[in-house]
Design an enzyme around this catalytic site. Structure first.
Site, mmCIF file in Angstrom:
data_model
loop_
_atom_site.group_PDB
_atom_site.id
_atom_site.type_symbol
_atom_site.label_atom_id
_atom_site.label_comp_id
_atom_site.label_asym_id
_atom_site.label_seq_id
_atom_site.Cartn_x
_atom_site.Cartn_y
_atom_site.Cartn_z
ATOM 1 N N SER A 73 69.805 26.535 -46.816
ATOM 2 C CA SER A 73 69.986 27.436 -45.453
ATOM 3 C C SER A 73 69.356 28.898 -45.993
ATOM 4 O O SER A 73 69.116 28.970 -47.508
ATOM 5 C CB SER A 73 71.757 27.709 -45.397
ATOM 6 O OG SER A 73 72.029 28.981 -44.984
ATOM 7 N N TYR B 217 80.365 28.126 -47.252
ATOM 8 C CA TYR B 217 79.245 27.608 -46.872
ATOM 9 C C TYR B 217 78.015 28.131 -47.662
ATOM 10 O O TYR B 217 77.053 27.116 -48.324
ATOM 11 C CB TYR B 217 79.020 28.049 -45.217
ATOM 12 C CG TYR B 217 77.787 27.804 -44.540
ATOM 13 C CD1 TYR B 217 77.621 26.582 -43.964
ATOM 14 C CD2 TYR B 217 76.564 28.470 -44.595
ATOM 15 C CE1 TYR B 217 76.622 26.180 -43.243
ATOM 16 C CE2 TYR B 217 75.393 27.968 -44.174
ATOM 17 C CZ TYR B 217 75.476 26.986 -43.523
ATOM 18 O OH TYR B 217 74.449 26.443 -42.677
HETATM 19 P P1 NDP Z 1 74.794 21.358 -35.308
HETATM 20 O O1 NDP Z 1 76.519 21.671 -35.333
HETATM 21 O O2 NDP Z 1 74.071 20.905 -34.199
HETATM 22 O O3 NDP Z 1 74.652 20.047 -36.217
HETATM 23 C C1 NDP Z 1 75.717 19.724 -37.116
HETATM 24 C C2 NDP Z 1 75.515 18.081 -37.043
HETATM 25 O O4 NDP Z 1 76.252 17.598 -38.316
HETATM 26 C C3 NDP Z 1 76.170 17.496 -36.075
HETATM 27 O O5 NDP Z 1 75.403 16.673 -35.331
HETATM 28 C C4 NDP Z 1 77.620 16.775 -36.557
HETATM 29 O O6 NDP Z 1 77.797 15.858 -35.555
HETATM 30 C C5 NDP Z 1 77.050 16.539 -37.995
HETATM 31 N N1 NDP Z 1 78.377 16.498 -38.701
HETATM 32 C C6 NDP Z 1 79.254 17.166 -38.984
HETATM 33 N N2 NDP Z 1 80.322 16.749 -39.786
HETATM 34 C C7 NDP Z 1 79.970 15.719 -39.962
HETATM 35 C C8 NDP Z 1 80.497 14.543 -40.923
HETATM 36 N N3 NDP Z 1 81.592 14.615 -41.431
HETATM 37 N N4 NDP Z 1 79.842 13.409 -40.882
HETATM 38 C C9 NDP Z 1 78.523 13.130 -39.939
HETATM 39 N N5 NDP Z 1 78.155 14.149 -39.516
HETATM 40 C C10 NDP Z 1 78.595 15.350 -39.437
HETATM 41 O O7 NDP Z 1 74.410 22.527 -36.366
HETATM 42 P P2 NDP Z 1 72.810 22.536 -36.806
HETATM 43 O O8 NDP Z 1 71.815 21.723 -36.181
HETATM 44 O O9 NDP Z 1 72.478 24.193 -36.738
HETATM 45 O O10 NDP Z 1 72.841 22.431 -38.409
HETATM 46 C C11 NDP Z 1 72.355 21.163 -39.076
HETATM 47 C C12 NDP Z 1 72.163 21.609 -40.502
HETATM 48 O O11 NDP Z 1 71.292 22.680 -40.627
HETATM 49 C C13 NDP Z 1 73.427 22.060 -41.198
HETATM 50 O O12 NDP Z 1 73.458 21.502 -42.445
HETATM 51 C C14 NDP Z 1 73.536 23.470 -41.104
HETATM 52 O O13 NDP Z 1 74.291 24.045 -42.375
HETATM 53 C C15 NDP Z 1 71.953 23.760 -41.465
HETATM 54 N N6 NDP Z 1 71.571 24.990 -41.046
HETATM 55 C C16 NDP Z 1 71.350 25.538 -39.799
HETATM 56 C C17 NDP Z 1 70.928 26.799 -39.522
HETATM 57 C C18 NDP Z 1 71.038 27.120 -38.075
HETATM 58 O O14 NDP Z 1 70.389 28.547 -37.845
HETATM 59 N N7 NDP Z 1 71.242 26.813 -37.098
HETATM 60 C C19 NDP Z 1 70.345 27.673 -40.523
HETATM 61 C C20 NDP Z 1 70.392 26.993 -41.781
HETATM 62 C C21 NDP Z 1 70.762 25.837 -42.209
HETATM 63 P P3 NDP Z 1 79.209 15.154 -35.291
HETATM 64 O O15 NDP Z 1 79.860 16.170 -35.127
HETATM 65 O O16 NDP Z 1 78.957 14.051 -34.281
HETATM 66 O O17 NDP Z 1 79.499 14.213 -36.462
#
Ligand code: NDP
Length: 261
Positions: A151, A164
């Site tokens: 990130s 985070y």
């Molecule tokens: P989302 O909330 O759309 O995606 C997060 C995903 O993580 C979901 O699909 C969720 O699926 C899954 N998840 C959460 N907890 C668990 C778990 N315990 N086991 C398995 N899967 C899990 O957010 P983003 O697409 O934005 O985020 C994706 C990644 O990118 C993350 O690591 C985030 O920190 C990172 N990121 C995002 C940024 C942004 O601007 N959006 C910037 C920088 C980094 P489910 O709930 O079905 O398990």
């Protein structure tokens, strides 16, 4: 003018099998689409099965081979089960994208120990447990690729997201350590540091902080938020033969956000 095909050797993922954790939406699905377009079979791994099956249908609609496997990345047995089911169903594993992540936004003084651990457990320990589970299968495939999602908070401080930021800083160091350990196994381990991307995760931030959307737009040299589709190219590069001599790197994909002082 004819556009070059992504399946041109260096970027060809035909015959490769990838797992994308958190691939049922947001950045994970954007990366999954890129891998599928380059020829990979993609396993979407997350907790929400309905959302997961939706992602599989979206990939199948463009002709990709894909499946959903339920996983909780905080549970080592669940991570091992994910790899076992992937290999049972699709025969091998070549690529792991550790993308699952959450954020809990608060002032540092108000986190409970449980909240601190929850963020670290999913964002950092989860990526480690999945990497550990994938290692034997990647070795059996003759090598492979691991892509960890960091990130901007791998680089910058953030007053409202201390666990985070700690987890995403840890992702970069874990990436370097795993890259060092597993180079001998022909496994390249790299990190991607996305800028501000329009997903469910950041929609929550924008709801909580009026004016935030506009501030990010103004601070980003590209003058816009990123979309999940912006993450596809780097996922393909770091999963393909094009990056076979790239390991332990952390690549920003942020419209220039981190380059601007
Ligand atoms: P989302 O909330 O759309 O995606 C997060 C995903 O993580 C979901 O699909 C969720 O699926 C899954 N998840 C959460 N907890 C668990 C778990 N315990 N086991 C398995 N899967 C899990 O957010 P983003 O697409 O934005 O985020 C994706 C990644 O990118 C993350 O690591 C985030 O920190 C990172 N990121 C995002 C940024 C942004 O601007 N959006 C910037 C920088 C980094 P489910 O709930 O079905 O398990």
């Amino acid at each position: 003018m004819t556009m070059p095909s992504p399946r041109n050797g260096l970027f060809d993922l035909t015959g490769k099998v990838a797992i994308v954790t958190g691939g049922n939406g947001g950045i994970g699905l954007g990366m999954a689409k890129g891998l599928a377009d380059a020829g990979a079979t993609v396993v979407i791994a997350a907790r929400d099965a309905a959302k997961g099956e939706g992602a599989v249908m979206a990939l199948a609609a463009s002709g990709a081979r894909s499946g959903f496997v339920a996983v909780d990345v905080t549970d080592a047995a669940s991570c091992r089960g994910l790899v076992e089911r992937t290999v049972e169903r699709f025969g091998r594993l070549d690529i792991l994208i550790n993308n699952a992540g959450i954020n809990i936004r608060k002032a540092p003084e108000s986190y409970t120990p449980e909240e601190w651990h929850r963020v670290l457990d999913i964002n950092l320990t989860g990526a480690f447990l999945c990497s550990q589970a994938a290692h034997p299968a990647l070795c059996r495939a003759g090598g492979g690729k691991i892509v960890n999602i960091g990130s901007m908070m791998s680089i910058f401080g953030a007053a409202f997201a201390v666990p985070y930021a700690a987890s995403k800083g840890g992702i970069v160091q874990m990436t370097k350590a795993l890259a060092t350990a597993w180079a001998k196994d022909k496994i390249q381990v790299n990190a991607v540091l996305p800028g501000w991307i329009d997903t469910d995760l950041t929609r929550q931030t924008r709801r909580q902080m009026p004016g935030f959307h506009e501030r990010i737009e103004a601070r980003t040299p590209a003058g816009r938020w990123g979309s999940p589709d912006d993450m596809a190219g780097v996922a393909v590069f770091l999963s393909a033969p094009a990056s076979d001599f790239v390991t332990g790197a952390a690549i920003t994909v942020d419209g220039g956000y981190a380059a601007q002082g």
